[in-house]
Design an enzyme around this catalytic site. Sequence first.
Site, PDB file in Angstrom:
ATOM      1  N   HIS A 169      14.925   8.103  24.354  1.00  0.00           N
ATOM      2  CA  HIS A 169      15.114   8.015  25.807  1.00  0.00           C
ATOM      3  C   HIS A 169      16.567   7.617  26.093  1.00  0.00           C
ATOM      4  O   HIS A 169      17.079   6.671  25.487  1.00  0.00           O
ATOM      5  CB  HIS A 169      14.137   7.008  26.421  1.00  0.00           C
ATOM      6  CG  HIS A 169      12.719   7.478  26.359  1.00  0.00           C
ATOM      7  ND1 HIS A 169      12.010   7.902  27.462  1.00  0.00           N
ATOM      8  CD2 HIS A 169      11.878   7.625  25.297  1.00  0.00           C
ATOM      9  CE1 HIS A 169      10.798   8.276  27.083  1.00  0.00           C
ATOM     10  NE2 HIS A 169      10.693   8.118  25.779  1.00  0.00           N
TER      11      HIS A 169
ATOM     12  N   HIS B  79       7.512   1.452  23.624  1.00  0.00           N
ATOM     13  CA  HIS B  79       8.975   1.352  23.501  1.00  0.00           C
ATOM     14  C   HIS B  79       9.370  -0.102  23.731  1.00  0.00           C
ATOM     15  O   HIS B  79      10.147  -0.411  24.622  1.00  0.00           O
ATOM     16  CB  HIS B  79       9.673   2.303  24.481  1.00  0.00           C
ATOM     17  CG  HIS B  79       9.559   3.735  24.070  1.00  0.00           C
ATOM     18  ND1 HIS B  79      10.451   4.329  23.218  1.00  0.00           N
ATOM     19  CD2 HIS B  79       8.633   4.679  24.356  1.00  0.00           C
ATOM     20  CE1 HIS B  79      10.091   5.592  23.011  1.00  0.00           C
ATOM     21  NE2 HIS B  79       8.986   5.829  23.688  1.00  0.00           N
TER      22      HIS B  79
ATOM     23  N   HIS C  90       5.176  11.045  12.011  1.00  0.00           N
ATOM     24  CA  HIS C  90       5.475   9.830  12.774  1.00  0.00           C
ATOM     25  C   HIS C  90       4.947   8.556  12.118  1.00  0.00           C
ATOM     26  O   HIS C  90       5.556   7.492  12.253  1.00  0.00           O
ATOM     27  CB  HIS C  90       4.906   9.935  14.198  1.00  0.00           C
ATOM     28  CG  HIS C  90       5.762  10.738  15.117  1.00  0.00           C
ATOM     29  ND1 HIS C  90       5.825  12.105  15.073  1.00  0.00           N
ATOM     30  CD2 HIS C  90       6.614  10.370  16.103  1.00  0.00           C
ATOM     31  CE1 HIS C  90       6.670  12.540  15.990  1.00  0.00           C
ATOM     32  NE2 HIS C  90       7.161  11.507  16.632  1.00  0.00           N
TER      33      HIS C  90
ATOM     34  N   ASP D 227       2.116  13.730  22.041  1.00  0.00           N
ATOM     35  CA  ASP D 227       3.516  13.436  22.377  1.00  0.00           C
ATOM     36  C   ASP D 227       4.309  14.741  22.283  1.00  0.00           C
ATOM     37  O   ASP D 227       5.486  14.747  21.914  1.00  0.00           O
ATOM     38  CB  ASP D 227       4.110  12.359  21.446  1.00  0.00           C
ATOM     39  CG  ASP D 227       5.380  11.707  22.005  1.00  0.00           C
ATOM     40  OD1 ASP D 227       5.728  11.969  23.182  1.00  0.00           O
ATOM     41  OD2 ASP D 227       6.038  10.964  21.258  1.00  0.00           O
TER      42      ASP D 227
ATOM     43  N   LEU E 239      13.453  10.991  15.673  1.00  0.00           N
ATOM     44  CA  LEU E 239      12.275  11.776  16.052  1.00  0.00           C
ATOM     45  C   LEU E 239      12.185  11.840  17.571  1.00  0.00           C
ATOM     46  O   LEU E 239      12.320  10.830  18.253  1.00  0.00           O
ATOM     47  CB  LEU E 239      11.000  11.143  15.497  1.00  0.00           C
ATOM     48  CG  LEU E 239      10.737  11.310  13.996  1.00  0.00           C
ATOM     49  CD1 LEU E 239       9.506  10.487  13.598  1.00  0.00           C
ATOM     50  CD2 LEU E 239      10.540  12.772  13.626  1.00  0.00           C
TER      51      LEU E 239
ATOM     52  N   GLY F 243       9.578  13.129  19.991  1.00  0.00           N
ATOM     53  CA  GLY F 243       8.269  13.708  20.264  1.00  0.00           C
ATOM     54  C   GLY F 243       7.839  14.572  19.094  1.00  0.00           C
ATOM     55  O   GLY F 243       8.392  14.469  17.988  1.00  0.00           O
TER      56      GLY F 243
END
Length: 388
Positions: free
Chosen positions: A149, A203, A259, A282, A315, A317
């Site tokens: 993000h 997050h 993940h 995701d 990574l 998503g």
Amino acid sequence: MTTTLLHVGRALTPATEIPDAGILIRDGVIEEFGLREGMHLPPSAEEISALDKTAIPGFLDIHIHGAGGHDVMEGTEESISAVSKMVARHGTTSFVATTVTAGTEDTVRSVEGIAHYIAQQHETADVRAEVLGIHFEGPFISPVRRGVHPPECLKLPSAEVLDKFLQAAAGNARILTIAPELLGALPCIDAARKAGMVVAMGHTDATYEQARAAIAHGVRHAVHVYNAMRPFSHRDSGVIGAVLTSPEVSAELISDGVHVDETAMKMLLQAKGPEHVILISDGVSATGMPDGKYMLGKFEVTVSGGICRNAEGKLAGSTLTLDRALRNIVALGVPLASAVRMLTLNPATLLGIEFKKGALRTGADADIVLLDQGLQITNVWVRGAAME
Ligand SMILES: [Zn+2]
């Protein structure tokens, strides 16, 4: 719409297994459901016989950004219907469109577009997954655990900004992801709960105590557990320790094998039990597309070997579809019915819509998937309409 009686070898509701089951579909809902033997075929109905198949509810994805070359942040009819059609082919019959952190005005514009799409999504004969609402992933997340993000768009939790999002969503705001250790998080959690949203931790660099304080304020969910979280340590168990030991909190898992590794997945499944794990994709725009460059919100990501990363190599998503998520979890030794509930009943229960979605039962929407012996999807119905 025609009336259809679906006759299958077995059905997983998913709480129970019914052998030789009949599912009567009329006007988009399940009108009758039980042993085929005890049901009679209405005069105008057609019967579909699929005795070598297992019927399960359609998948409900509460965390998905895009698919089929499009991102929900585009906010247009074209983009969201492309996502909806692509995921429906993989058994997802409904989803919560998930934002990625962006500037407030950009987010508001995207969310208005999604809300507009939701308002008119049933005015088409196209078979596509239903959009159930909006999941806000950011901007109230930790700079330390932001993942991909964009840092310049992160914000401290603010009821005022949240209010702008709620206005733009026009009644469709479903989930807020927040880092509970941030200044102002607890009043923001209260405001989101008051607006009827499910509040999730994610997050986040929260300690165990900070996570427990958030749970005391009504946080009931944790976003992609392990990923973008303060790591677990035996003397600093952190947010992961709180998630694993709090039965009132459900836990998302990205079961793409990239993940989260197998042991960590098993640990989560054992600690939470099959009722409290929710499998998500995701998924980003590259889902269902070849390797290459794609957009996630406003930034570029690169997909190589199906793995999606940003320019820093983090990574970004996944390109996971939920049919593959199901097969991956079953491959870990989880019984099929338990794996199915992590994709259907559990997310529906989190959203409080388990009487309409995520279960095969009388009165529920006829969102139905048929699986063959190898757990490949052979048929999908969305609200009673069959996918070609
Ligand atoms: Zn995320």
